[in-house]
Design a protein around this motif. Structure first.
Motif, short mmCIF file in Angstrom:
data_model
loop_
_atom_site.label_atom_id
_atom_site.label_comp_id
_atom_site.label_asym_id
_atom_site.label_seq_id
_atom_site.Cartn_x
_atom_site.Cartn_y
_atom_site.Cartn_z
N GLU A 1 3.04 15.07 -8.24
CA GLU A 1 4.22 15.92 -8.37
C GLU A 1 4.56 16.15 -9.84
OE1 GLU A 1 7.80 18.00 -8.19
OE2 GLU A 1 6.21 17.78 -6.70
N GLY A 2 4.56 15.08 -10.62
CA GLY A 2 4.92 15.19 -12.04
C GLY A 2 3.98 16.07 -12.82
N ILE A 3 2.69 15.95 -12.55
CA ILE A 3 1.70 16.76 -13.28
C ILE A 3 1.77 18.22 -12.87
CG2 ILE A 3 -0.78 17.19 -13.57
CD1 ILE A 3 -1.23 14.18 -13.39
N MET B 1 0.82 -1.20 0.00
CA MET B 1 0.00 0.00 0.00
C MET B 1 0.86 1.26 0.00
SD MET B 1 -3.04 -1.09 -0.21
CE MET B 1 -4.11 0.27 0.26
N ASP B 2 2.02 1.20 0.68
CA ASP B 2 2.93 2.34 0.64
C ASP B 2 3.38 2.63 -0.79
OD1 ASP B 2 2.78 2.77 3.32
OD2 ASP B 2 4.70 1.88 3.82
N ALA B 3 3.57 1.56 -1.59
CA ALA B 3 3.99 1.73 -2.97
C ALA B 3 2.93 2.48 -3.77
CB ALA B 3 4.27 0.37 -3.61
N LEU B 4 1.66 2.16 -3.56
CA LEU B 4 0.58 2.86 -4.25
C LEU B 4 0.54 4.33 -3.85
CD1 LEU B 4 -1.84 2.80 -6.13
CD2 LEU B 4 -3.26 2.01 -4.20
N TYR B 5 0.75 4.59 -2.57
CA TYR B 5 0.80 5.96 -2.07
C TYR B 5 1.95 6.72 -2.74
CZ TYR B 5 1.24 9.78 1.38
OH TYR B 5 1.32 11.01 1.99
N ALA B 6 3.10 6.06 -2.87
CA ALA B 6 4.27 6.68 -3.51
C ALA B 6 3.99 6.98 -4.97
CB ALA B 6 5.48 5.76 -3.38
N ILE B 7 3.31 6.07 -5.65
CA ILE B 7 2.99 6.27 -7.06
C ILE B 7 2.04 7.45 -7.24
CG2 ILE B 7 1.76 5.27 -9.03
CD1 ILE B 7 2.90 2.54 -8.15
N ILE B 8 1.02 7.52 -6.39
CA ILE B 8 0.04 8.61 -6.48
C ILE B 8 0.71 9.96 -6.27
CG2 ILE B 8 -1.96 9.67 -5.35
CD1 ILE B 8 -3.02 6.83 -4.86
N ILE C 1 11.10 13.19 -4.47
CA ILE C 1 10.43 12.96 -5.75
C ILE C 1 10.42 14.24 -6.60
CG2 ILE C 1 9.02 11.11 -4.82
CD1 ILE C 1 6.63 12.99 -4.81
N GLN C 2 10.59 15.38 -5.97
CA GLN C 2 10.74 16.63 -6.72
C GLN C 2 11.97 16.56 -7.62
OE1 GLN C 2 11.66 20.48 -4.61
NE2 GLN C 2 9.56 20.94 -5.21
N GLY C 3 12.96 15.78 -7.17
CA GLY C 3 14.16 15.58 -7.98
C GLY C 3 13.84 14.93 -9.32
N GLY C 4 12.83 14.08 -9.37
CA GLY C 4 12.42 13.48 -10.63
C GLY C 4 11.92 14.51 -11.61
N ALA C 5 11.17 15.50 -11.11
CA ALA C 5 10.66 16.57 -11.96
C ALA C 5 11.78 17.47 -12.45
CB ALA C 5 9.61 17.38 -11.21
N ILE C 6 12.76 17.73 -11.59
CA ILE C 6 13.91 18.54 -11.98
C ILE C 6 14.70 17.82 -13.07
CG2 ILE C 6 16.08 19.54 -11.18
CD1 ILE C 6 14.75 19.76 -8.39
N LEU D 1 9.96 4.36 -6.94
CA LEU D 1 8.67 4.55 -7.61
C LEU D 1 8.30 6.03 -7.69
CD1 LEU D 1 6.57 1.63 -6.08
CD2 LEU D 1 7.25 1.88 -8.47
N GLY D 2 8.46 6.73 -6.59
CA GLY D 2 8.11 8.15 -6.56
C GLY D 2 8.94 8.97 -7.53
N ILE D 3 10.26 8.73 -7.53
CA ILE D 3 11.15 9.48 -8.43
C ILE D 3 10.87 9.12 -9.89
CG2 ILE D 3 13.55 9.77 -9.14
CD1 ILE D 3 14.33 9.28 -6.19
N GLY D 4 10.75 7.83 -10.17
CA GLY D 4 10.53 7.38 -11.54
C GLY D 4 9.22 7.89 -12.11
N VAL D 5 8.15 7.76 -11.35
CA VAL D 5 6.85 8.23 -11.82
C VAL D 5 6.86 9.74 -11.99
CG1 VAL D 5 4.43 8.48 -11.19
CG2 VAL D 5 5.58 6.29 -10.86
N SER D 6 7.44 10.45 -11.04
CA SER D 6 7.53 11.91 -11.12
C SER D 6 8.27 12.34 -12.38
CB SER D 6 8.23 12.47 -9.89
OG SER D 6 8.48 13.85 -10.01
N PHE D 7 9.39 11.66 -12.68
CA PHE D 7 10.18 12.01 -13.87
C PHE D 7 9.37 11.81 -15.15
CE2 PHE D 7 12.70 10.22 -17.38
CZ PHE D 7 13.46 11.33 -17.70
#
Length: 278
Positions: free
Chosen positions: A13-15, A1-8, A54-59, A224-230
């Protein structure tokens, strides 16, 4: 469930990082709405650290999207266009650095609440509508031709996002650029470049401060958070640049007002608690 939270949160963040709708505001609200997905409740420090990482993924998405242009900086010693561009970017970052150092922690302590975010979204939406309703002719059509004085003023306007959580760094810098004579695509691109420095610097400092928390979040959740954000941020950048080439920002103004009003309704009905969420 933490993984789903990270993905969301990575998707949010990415959007929202580069669209003029406030990533901070959306992350504050999304973190509260979806906290039930956590297998064990994350502490405030864990959530803050995760959002910084995860902001680093957007950068990274900006770096990859503009990698050919950014690599031109290697010619900065002899290329006047590069000298003009990067001096303007650095000058525009100065106000945020000063204000962030002076008031950043106090703003997080007192103003990171859903109601503050909601009103920032609404007011920002109204201002976007006003700016887009003006009848003016832009005079700046390239980020390499932005003068230092205009850059400093854009940097000052960008501080609205720092002083008022939920206003949006992208919205403030883009609006500031448009008011000062930049055309819509140029103001948008300059906002991306500003984000590299302002977001990158702030994220690095926050990451250093919270490095002892990282292990508690979990490697999979971070990846997951970084990858999805990127991935999502990269797509958002391309979409936004295409959108602003033929459209104005009024749809975002409407969206902000609607979302801001919805947040106020959620607070009034008890779905969201109007407490500090930083």
């Amino acid at each position: 469930m933490d993984a789903l939270y990270a993905i969301i949160l990575g998707i949010v963040e990415g959007i929202t990082e580069y669209l003029p709708i406030s990533s901070t505001g959306h992350l504050i609200v999304a973190g509260e709405l979806f906290k039930g997905l956590q297998s064990t409740p994350w502490t405030k420090e864990m959530k803050d650290a995760f959002e910084v990482i995860i902001q680093g993924g957007a950068i990274l998405a900006v770096l990859v999207y503009y990698w050919k242009d950014i690599l031109k900086i290697r010619h900065i010693a002899t290329d006047k266009a590069q000298q003009s561009l990067w001096s303007s970017v650095l000058i525009a970052c100065i106000p945020a650095v000063i204000l962030g150092a002076a008031f950043g922690s106090k703003i997080k302590h007192y103003l990171f609440t859903p109601s503050v975010v909601a009103w920032a979204l609404i007011v920002g939406g109204v201002l976007i509508w006003i700016v887009e309703s003006r009848k003016t002719t832009p005079e700046v059509h390239s980020i390499e031709t932005i003068k230092p004085g205009k850059a400093l003023l854009i940097g000052l306007v960008q501080c609205l996002a720092l002083l008022w959580p939920g206003f949006s760094r992208s919205a403030s810098s883009i609006l500031g650029g448009m008011v000062l004579g930049l055309d819509r695509p140029t103001a948008t691109q300059f906002s991306f470049y500003l984000g590299l420095i302002t977001l990158g610097g702030a994220s690095l400092l926050d990451l250093i401060k919270s490095r002892h928390i990282i292990g508690q979040i979990g490697g999979l959740n971070l990846a997951l958070g970084i990858g999805v954000s990127f991935v999502v941020a990269y797509a958002s950048i391309g979409w936004l640049l295409k959108f602003v080439s033929t459209n104005n920002f009024k749809p975002f103004a409407i969206y902000r007002v609607v979302v801001g009003a919805l947040i106020l309704v959620l607070i009034a009905t008890g779905v969201l608690h109007n407490t500090n969420l930083s």
